[in-house]
Design an enzyme around this catalytic site. Structure first.
Site, short mmCIF file in Angstrom:
data_model
loop_
_atom_site.label_atom_id
_atom_site.label_comp_id
_atom_site.label_asym_id
_atom_site.label_seq_id
_atom_site.Cartn_x
_atom_site.Cartn_y
_atom_site.Cartn_z
N ASP A 9 124.04 -61.02 19.87
CA ASP A 9 123.47 -60.62 18.45
C ASP A 9 122.24 -59.11 18.79
O ASP A 9 122.04 -59.06 19.93
CB ASP A 9 122.48 -61.67 18.00
CG ASP A 9 121.92 -61.09 16.43
OD1 ASP A 9 122.61 -60.19 15.82
OD2 ASP A 9 120.78 -61.28 16.08
N SER A 10 121.90 -58.69 17.64
CA SER A 10 120.73 -57.42 18.06
C SER A 10 119.45 -58.27 18.58
O SER A 10 118.69 -57.41 18.99
CB SER A 10 120.69 -56.73 16.86
OG SER A 10 120.05 -57.50 15.80
N CYS A 72 126.56 -61.75 15.09
CA CYS A 72 125.97 -60.42 14.35
C CYS A 72 126.76 -59.77 13.43
O CYS A 72 127.79 -59.61 13.73
CB CYS A 72 125.63 -59.33 15.44
SG CYS A 72 125.11 -57.94 14.68
N GLU A 148 112.13 -60.96 13.31
CA GLU A 148 111.89 -60.70 14.85
C GLU A 148 110.12 -60.92 15.19
O GLU A 148 109.92 -60.87 16.20
CB GLU A 148 112.46 -59.30 15.19
CG GLU A 148 113.81 -59.28 15.26
CD GLU A 148 114.47 -59.97 16.36
OE1 GLU A 148 113.61 -59.91 17.32
OE2 GLU A 148 115.46 -60.27 16.31
N CYS A 180 123.61 -62.04 7.41
CA CYS A 180 123.20 -61.57 8.76
C CYS A 180 122.56 -62.70 9.12
O CYS A 180 122.01 -63.90 8.57
CB CYS A 180 121.82 -60.53 8.11
SG CYS A 180 120.88 -60.31 9.46
N HIS A 182 120.23 -63.45 10.95
CA HIS A 182 118.92 -63.79 11.14
C HIS A 182 118.24 -64.50 9.92
O HIS A 182 117.23 -65.22 10.05
CB HIS A 182 117.94 -62.21 11.08
CG HIS A 182 118.02 -61.75 12.26
ND1 HIS A 182 118.73 -60.99 13.12
CD2 HIS A 182 116.66 -61.47 13.27
CE1 HIS A 182 118.56 -60.58 14.09
NE2 HIS A 182 117.33 -60.70 14.39
N1 DGL Z 1 121.47 -60.35 12.88
C1 DGL Z 1 122.52 -59.03 12.78
C2 DGL Z 1 123.61 -59.39 11.49
O1 DGL Z 1 123.88 -60.32 11.50
C3 DGL Z 1 122.00 -57.93 12.61
C4 DGL Z 1 120.53 -57.59 12.34
C5 DGL Z 1 119.96 -56.11 12.80
O2 DGL Z 1 119.66 -55.93 13.84
O3 DGL Z 1 119.97 -55.24 11.83
O4 DGL Z 1 123.96 -58.61 11.04
#
Ligand code: DGL
Length: 261
Positions: A9-10, A72, A148, A180, A182
């Site tokens: 993931d990011s 991600c 984050e 997403c 997150h």
């Molecule tokens: N967690 C990621 C997603 O599912 C990306 C979050 C990001 O870095 O913008 O899209």
């Protein structure tokens, strides 16, 4: 022999998928890469997202990943369609499983990053599934930075979630997909906001189910169960935040920067 399951993931978002994976596959070996130095992906160009994703996939393959879960949505939406035929390791993305898990609802809301929303990947996946479901999307640029920073509750979270869900709730969607990885860490607040109006769907369980089938078809061994973490950002910062999110601090975190700005 390549026998681990790679996941990336990011940042820490993919941990919401990892916790489901380790529930369903407690004896497998996982390699998790967090590209914290390049986060948020949602604000990056398509070319950057493809380049970063390819570097991570190549790195995880070199470390022994026999399959990779793209935990991600942004990378699944933008990079996966290009990379799936260009890499030798099997990839599993977020979007098809999410759409399939939402199969019983007639109207869907999607909360996702700006890049995922702009890609139209969810609407395309709904059309590919042959469904007549309607899907309405909202880009949520404030949410990833909150997670984050370790902020999961409180006025900032509530006000951002209220702003993003208002148009979806006004349209009367039956289900809101957390598009997403997150966002599941904000699910408690979101469930309160949407209570009695819409269901909240975290696709992680469906993704883990499919990952388990893939692992089985590749004959990946079930041994003692372990997770090794890599991040392009601060190892200590990742350790602390991951500890908050998972309930226990990861032991093994290495900083590995793969290039790019
Ligand atoms: N967690 C990621 C997603 O599912 C990306 C979050 C990001 O870095 O913008 O899209």
């Amino acid at each position: 022999m390549e026998k681990a399951i790679g996941i990336y993931d990011s940042g820490v978002g993919g941990l919401s998928v990892l916790r489901e994976l380790t529930k369903q596959l407690p004896h497998h070996k996982f390699l998790y890469y967090a590209d914290t130095a390049h986060m948020p992906y949602g604000e990056r160009s398509q070319q950057e997202i493809i380049t970063f994703s390819k570097q991570i996939i190549d790195f995880l393959s070199r470390q022994g990943a026999a399959m990779i879960v793209v935990a991600c949505n942004t990378s699944s939406a933008i990079a996966l369609p290009t990379l799936i035929s260009r890499v030798s390791v099997p990839l599993l993305g977020m979007i098809e499983p999410a759409v399939s898990a939402a199969g019983d609802y007639k109207s869907l809301g999607l909360l996702a990053t700006a890049a995922t929303v702009a890609s139209g990947a969810y609407a395309k996946a709904v059309a590919r599934a042959g469904s007549v479901q309607k899907i309405y999307s909202v880009a949520c640029p404030k949410l990833v930075p909150l997670v984050e920073k370790g902020i999961f509750h409180g006025p900032q979270v509530r006000s951002a979630l209220t702003e993003y869900t208002a148009p979806l709730l006004a349209l009367g969607v039956e289900c809101i997909i957390l598009g997403c990885t997150h966002y599941p860490f904000l699910k408690e607040e979101l469930t309160e906001i949407a209570a009695g109006k819409a269901e909240i769907l975290d696709p992680a369980r469906e993704v883990a189910k499919r990952a388990a089938l893939m692992a089985q078809s590749l004959f990946l061994p079930a041994e003692e169960g372990s997770v090794y973490y890599y991040t392009s950002g601060s190892a200590q910062g990742f350790k602390e935040l991951a500890g908050k999110l998972l309930g226990t601090e990861p032991q093994s975190v290495s900083r590995v920067f793969l290039g790019g700005e």
